[in-house]
Structure formats: C-alpha cells, structure tokens
Enzyme design. Structure first.
Site, short mmCIF file in Angstrom:
data_model
loop_
_atom_site.label_atom_id
_atom_site.label_comp_id
_atom_site.label_asym_id
_atom_site.label_seq_id
_atom_site.Cartn_x
_atom_site.Cartn_y
_atom_site.Cartn_z
N CYS A 1 -38.48 136.36 24.08
CA CYS A 1 -37.33 137.27 24.11
C CYS A 1 -36.67 137.30 22.73
O CYS A 1 -36.21 136.27 22.23
CB CYS A 1 -36.34 136.81 25.17
SG CYS A 1 -34.78 137.71 25.10
N CYS B 1 -33.05 136.02 22.66
CA CYS B 1 -32.98 134.55 22.76
C CYS B 1 -33.28 133.93 21.40
O CYS B 1 -32.63 132.96 20.99
CB CYS B 1 -33.96 134.03 23.80
SG CYS B 1 -33.38 134.16 25.50
N ASP C 1 -26.47 146.15 14.97
CA ASP C 1 -27.71 146.75 15.48
C ASP C 1 -28.58 147.17 14.28
O ASP C 1 -28.10 147.74 13.31
CB ASP C 1 -27.40 147.96 16.36
CG ASP C 1 -28.61 148.37 17.18
OD1 ASP C 1 -28.58 148.22 18.42
OD2 ASP C 1 -29.62 148.83 16.58
N HIS D 1 -29.81 133.69 28.84
CA HIS D 1 -30.68 134.83 29.14
C HIS D 1 -30.46 135.36 30.55
O HIS D 1 -30.59 134.64 31.53
CB HIS D 1 -32.16 134.46 28.97
CG HIS D 1 -33.07 135.63 29.20
ND1 HIS D 1 -33.50 136.45 28.17
CD2 HIS D 1 -33.56 136.17 30.34
CE1 HIS D 1 -34.24 137.42 28.68
NE2 HIS D 1 -34.29 137.27 29.99
N ASN E 1 -27.07 149.41 28.58
CA ASN E 1 -28.24 150.04 29.18
C ASN E 1 -28.90 149.02 30.11
O ASN E 1 -29.15 147.89 29.70
CB ASN E 1 -29.22 150.48 28.09
CG ASN E 1 -28.63 151.55 27.19
OD1 ASN E 1 -27.80 152.34 27.63
ND2 ASN E 1 -29.04 151.58 25.94
N GLY F 1 -32.88 153.59 29.44
CA GLY F 1 -32.89 153.41 27.99
C GLY F 1 -32.91 151.97 27.50
O GLY F 1 -32.83 151.73 26.30
N HIS G 1 -27.12 142.96 26.81
CA HIS G 1 -26.36 143.19 25.58
C HIS G 1 -25.43 144.37 25.75
O HIS G 1 -25.76 145.35 26.41
CB HIS G 1 -27.30 143.43 24.39
CG HIS G 1 -28.31 144.50 24.62
ND1 HIS G 1 -29.47 144.28 25.33
CD2 HIS G 1 -28.35 145.81 24.26
CE1 HIS G 1 -30.16 145.40 25.38
NE2 HIS G 1 -29.50 146.35 24.75
N HIS H 1 -23.56 147.39 23.74
CA HIS H 1 -23.46 148.16 22.51
C HIS H 1 -21.98 148.49 22.31
O HIS H 1 -21.35 149.08 23.20
CB HIS H 1 -24.21 149.49 22.62
CG HIS H 1 -25.69 149.37 22.80
ND1 HIS H 1 -26.58 149.51 21.75
CD2 HIS H 1 -26.46 149.13 23.90
CE1 HIS H 1 -27.82 149.38 22.20
NE2 HIS H 1 -27.78 149.16 23.50
P1 AMP Z 1 -31.34 148.87 24.36
O1 AMP Z 1 -32.14 150.11 24.09
O2 AMP Z 1 -30.06 149.12 25.09
O3 AMP Z 1 -32.19 147.80 25.03
O4 AMP Z 1 -30.89 148.34 22.94
C1 AMP Z 1 -31.62 147.46 22.17
C2 AMP Z 1 -31.04 147.55 20.79
O5 AMP Z 1 -31.45 146.42 20.06
C3 AMP Z 1 -31.50 148.79 20.00
O6 AMP Z 1 -30.35 149.55 19.63
C4 AMP Z 1 -32.21 148.17 18.78
O7 AMP Z 1 -31.99 148.91 17.60
C5 AMP Z 1 -31.60 146.79 18.72
N1 AMP Z 1 -32.43 145.76 18.10
C6 AMP Z 1 -33.71 145.45 18.40
N2 AMP Z 1 -34.14 144.41 17.65
C7 AMP Z 1 -33.09 144.06 16.87
C8 AMP Z 1 -32.90 143.05 15.87
N3 AMP Z 1 -33.87 142.19 15.52
N4 AMP Z 1 -31.69 142.98 15.27
C9 AMP Z 1 -30.71 143.84 15.60
N5 AMP Z 1 -30.82 144.80 16.54
C10 AMP Z 1 -32.01 144.92 17.15
ZN ZN Z 2 -33.36 136.33 26.18
#
Ligand code: AMP
Ligand code: ZN
Length: 104
Positions: free
Chosen positions: A3, A6, A29, A45, A82, A88, A95, A97
């Site tokens: 993950c 994580c 992000d 998690h 999401n 999405g 998490h 946003h």
């Molecule tokens: P979701 O689509 O709601 O699952 O959002 C996942 C978010 O995580 C997306 O906006 C990605 O741009 C962001 N994301 C994925 N990997 C990383 C990372 N290593 N560092 C920062 N953001 C990330």
């Molecule tokens: Zn996790």
C-alpha cells in the site's frame, strides 16, 4: 500488503509531511487538481472513510484537516473522500482530499 500510503506513513518513500498528529499525516498531492491540493491520510490502514469507526481516529483525522485548511487555504475549501473504484478511488487507503482554488 503493498500500500503506497502505508509506505508514506512509514516514511519509506521520503514524502515530505506538511502536518501530522498521532492519528494522521498530510502531504501535497503529486498531481494537484487545484491550486491547493492536500491529502490527509490516517496512519492506520483502512480502505475508505466508511470503514473508520473509532472516535479518536476520526477526531484526529478531522483535527488535521482543520489544521491544514487553516494553514494552507483562506478558509474556503472542498473536502472529498473518494470511496470505491467506480467513484474515482485509485489508492485504497483512506484519504481526504483538501482542495482549494478552482484552477491549478
Ligand atoms: P483517489 O483517486 O481519491 O484514490 O486519490 C489518490 C490520490 O493520490 C491522487 O490524487 C494521486 O495524485 C495521489 N497520489 C498517488 N500517489 C501519490 C504520492 N506518492 N504522493 C502524493 N500523492 C499521490
Ligand atoms: Zn495502507
């Protein structure tokens, strides 16, 4: 379990944390969809917000959301969780946003 969030919580990816508390961490992000786009991630998690039932964990998450909103926005922001692939979600570790400013 493989993950990515994580790993970020554990410090394995070297991601800069912009705020943290006992229950959650916050970082930028990697693909911002607004002028300000922060992710607030519980340390423990779970797959999505609906799975979290602990009052202390929810309070810690909320407290960190308030903290980053106060520090990095003008007090106006959108909050999005999401939950589920069809809605999405691409990273299956809960998490929030925190988005502010309509354009990148
Ligand atoms: P979701 O689509 O709601 O699952 O959002 C996942 C978010 O995580 C997306 O906006 C990605 O741009 C962001 N994301 C994925 N990997 C990383 C990372 N290593 N560092 C920062 N953001 C990330
Ligand atoms: Zn996790």
């Amino acid at each position: 379990m493989d993950c990515i969030f994580c790993k970020i919580v554990d410090g394995q990816l070297g991601t800069e944390l912009i705020a943290e508390n006992e229950h959650a961490v916050a970082f930028w992000d990697i693909k911002p969809l607004a002028k300000t786009h922060i992710l607030v991630v519980p340390r423990a998690h779970t797959k999505n917000i609906a799975e979290i039932t602990g009052a202390e964990e929810l309070a810690g998450l909320h407290s960190l959301i308030r903290e980053v909103a106060a520090k990095f926005t003008d007090g106006q922001f959108r909050l999005q969780f999401n939950s589920g692939e069809l809605e999405g979600q691409t990273v299956f570790h809960t998490h929030a946003h925190v988005l502010s400013g309509r354009t990148v």
